[in-house]
Design a protein around this motif. Structure first.
Motif, PDB file in Angstrom:
ATOM      1  N   HIS A  23       0.834  -1.221   0.000  1.00 54.93           N
ATOM      2  CA  HIS A  23       0.000   0.000   0.000  1.00 54.93           C
ATOM      3  C   HIS A  23       0.863   1.264   0.000  1.00 54.93           C
ATOM      4  O   HIS A  23       1.233   1.771   1.056  1.00 54.93           O
ATOM      5  CB  HIS A  23      -0.918  -0.020   1.241  1.00 54.93           C
ATOM      6  CG  HIS A  23      -2.027   0.983   1.186  1.00 54.93           C
ATOM      7  ND1 HIS A  23      -3.341   0.660   1.454  1.00 54.93           N
ATOM      8  CD2 HIS A  23      -2.034   2.315   0.907  1.00 54.93           C
ATOM      9  CE1 HIS A  23      -4.096   1.740   1.344  1.00 54.93           C
ATOM     10  NE2 HIS A  23      -3.321   2.758   1.013  1.00 54.93           N
ATOM     11  N   HIS A  25       1.208   5.130  -2.363  1.00 53.20           N
ATOM     12  CA  HIS A  25       0.646   5.957  -3.444  1.00 53.20           C
ATOM     13  C   HIS A  25       1.754   6.730  -4.152  1.00 53.20           C
ATOM     14  O   HIS A  25       2.556   7.392  -3.504  1.00 53.20           O
ATOM     15  CB  HIS A  25      -0.358   6.971  -2.890  1.00 53.20           C
ATOM     16  CG  HIS A  25      -1.501   6.335  -2.148  1.00 53.20           C
ATOM     17  ND1 HIS A  25      -2.649   5.927  -2.777  1.00 53.20           N
ATOM     18  CD2 HIS A  25      -1.652   6.017  -0.846  1.00 53.20           C
ATOM     19  CE1 HIS A  25      -3.473   5.397  -1.879  1.00 53.20           C
ATOM     20  NE2 HIS A  25      -2.891   5.428  -0.699  1.00 53.20           N
ATOM     21  N   LYS A 145     -10.311  -1.539  -4.717  1.00 56.64           N
ATOM     22  CA  LYS A 145     -10.151  -0.818  -3.458  1.00 56.64           C
ATOM     23  C   LYS A 145     -11.528  -0.564  -2.862  1.00 56.64           C
ATOM     24  O   LYS A 145     -12.415  -0.025  -3.530  1.00 56.64           O
ATOM     25  CB  LYS A 145      -9.448   0.513  -3.739  1.00 56.64           C
ATOM     26  CG  LYS A 145      -9.422   1.502  -2.577  1.00 56.64           C
ATOM     27  CD  LYS A 145      -8.361   1.127  -1.566  1.00 56.64           C
ATOM     28  CE  LYS A 145      -8.190   2.166  -0.462  1.00 56.64           C
ATOM     29  NZ  LYS A 145      -7.282   3.261  -0.792  1.00 56.64           N
ATOM     30  N   HIS A 206      -4.994  -0.771   6.762  1.00 61.33           N
ATOM     31  CA  HIS A 206      -4.874   0.188   7.867  1.00 61.33           C
ATOM     32  C   HIS A 206      -5.267  -0.440   9.206  1.00 61.33           C
ATOM     33  O   HIS A 206      -5.755   0.244  10.112  1.00 61.33           O
ATOM     34  CB  HIS A 206      -5.731   1.438   7.619  1.00 61.33           C
ATOM     35  CG  HIS A 206      -5.443   2.135   6.319  1.00 61.33           C
ATOM     36  ND1 HIS A 206      -4.253   1.991   5.643  1.00 61.33           N
ATOM     37  CD2 HIS A 206      -6.192   2.980   5.559  1.00 61.33           C
ATOM     38  CE1 HIS A 206      -4.289   2.719   4.529  1.00 61.33           C
ATOM     39  NE2 HIS A 206      -5.454   3.310   4.449  1.00 61.33           N
ATOM     40  N   ASP A 266       1.708   3.449   3.282  1.00 59.24           N
ATOM     41  CA  ASP A 266       0.674   4.389   2.806  1.00 59.24           C
ATOM     42  C   ASP A 266       1.300   5.746   2.470  1.00 59.24           C
ATOM     43  O   ASP A 266       0.690   6.801   2.686  1.00 59.24           O
ATOM     44  CB  ASP A 266      -0.454   4.548   3.857  1.00 59.24           C
ATOM     45  CG  ASP A 266      -1.744   5.128   3.270  1.00 59.24           C
ATOM     46  OD1 ASP A 266      -1.853   5.206   2.038  1.00 59.24           O
ATOM     47  OD2 ASP A 266      -2.628   5.502   4.064  1.00 59.24           O
TER      48      ASP A 266
END
Ligand SMILES: [Zn+2]
Length: 331
Positions: A23, A25, A145, A206, A266
């Motif tokens: 995970h 971005h 997602k 998460h 993340d």
């Protein structure tokens, strides 16, 4: 035929994923960034350069594959990801899906829900992108997602869960989720199982937002995978501190859950719109929020606490491979 994994440069065997961050971005924007283009314009070259730099840093630690679960309305751009992948050599998996109700762009599908057509349309969107690619690019998502709110799975969010589980039943696509502030992990798993999804093909994200081992065990007992995927992100967006995440992770490893856990940050290599201005008081806490923090700081600490190389190999290699190799549930 054995299952293939879609990356932004085409399908690969799950065995070819290697060391994986589940995970991260490359580019991300909260919906609304489109309206701030005068002061926060999008520059494709800058985005690709930032992504390639991040990719190379991760690859220096042996990372071969990164899952970028940016939702469709948060600036998902498969062609930018493809360029980053081609220039760096990093394998990148992109997503289809919408963000949770509080921070996503909800009016579009809420309006359509009021007309009664949204559920069908979300299913059609997933299946078109999985089968034919995203918006004429021929680039296919490797995951769906899904996301929920703090303490609730709203009716809006449930539409995506239903369509996601259906797409997984039909195509075997991997489901990756966002939980908000350490809530609804067990409920997400339960809902997806009720909808007929295969727990082996699900990773609840998460989860490290919650430091109570019992919450994790309730989730893990359903057979899904979980991600401790916000290392370095501390004291913001309801996140706990790394030392608390590590304590919880060690407890779960001691309880034998090493086959169902994955690790990540993340991180965001480039923000869409204007970059956020982090208040000075919060800057120290997120100084290590970048995509190599695990390798530089967290893993040495885990090893000191007795975590073995075999356990680390499972969390970075074996578990992502099994997640993406999972087939649909036999019906
Ligand atoms: Zn994320």
């Amino acid at each position: 035929m054995a299952k293939q994994v879609e990356t932004v440069t085409g399908p690969i065997a799950p065995e070819a994923m290697g060391k994986t961050l589940i995970h991260e971005h490359f580019i991300f924007g909260y919906p609304g960034f489109h309206g701030d283009v005068t002061l926060g314009p999008f520059n494709r070259e800058t985005a690709v350069a930032a992504g390639v730099e991040a990719a190379r840093k991760m690859m220096a630690h042996g990372v071969q594959t990164v899952v970028d679960p940016t939702p469709n309305e948060c600036g998902r751009d498969p062609e930018v990801l493809k360029e980053i992948s081609e220039e760096s050599g990093l394998q990148i998996i992109c997503a289809t899906g919408y963000y949770y109700e509080g921070e996503g762009a909800t009016p579009y599908f809420k309006f359509r829900a009021s007309l009664g057509s949204a559920e069908r349309e979300i299913s059609e969107m997933f299946s078109a992108e999985i089968k034919d690619g995203i918006a004429g690019t021929n680039i296919k998502p490797g995951i769906i997602k899904l996301a929920t709110s703090k303490d609730a799975i709203t009716d809006y969010e449930k539409m995506f869960f239903k369509a996601g589980a259906q797409a997984q039943r039909e195509t075997g696509i991997t489901l990756l989720t966002h939980t908000q502030e350490g809530t609804m992990g067990p409920e997400q798993a339960q809902l997806l199982l009720e909808l007929g999804a295969n727990p082996a093909g699900i990773v609840i994200g998460h989860m490290c937002g919650n430091t109570n081992p019992a919450y994790h065990k309730r989730t893990l007992e359903t057979g899904v995978n979980i991600a401790f995927d916000r290392f370095g992100l501390q004291g913001m967006v309801g996140a706990p501190f790394d030392h608390q995440r590590i304590t919880t992770l060690l407890e779960l490893l001691a309880s034998g859950y090493e086959d169902q856990i994955m690790l990540s940050h993340d991180s965001i290599s480039m923000w869409l719109g204007r970059p956020p201005v982090i208040p000075e008081a919060a800057q120290g806490a997120i100084a290590n929020w970048h995509p190599t923090h695990l390798f530089e700081t967290v893993i040495p600490e885990l090893k000191k606490a007795g975590v073995t190389d075999e356990q680390l190999d499972k969390m970075f290699m074996e578990n992502p491979k099994k997640l993406f190799a999972a087939e649909t549930v036999a019906v």
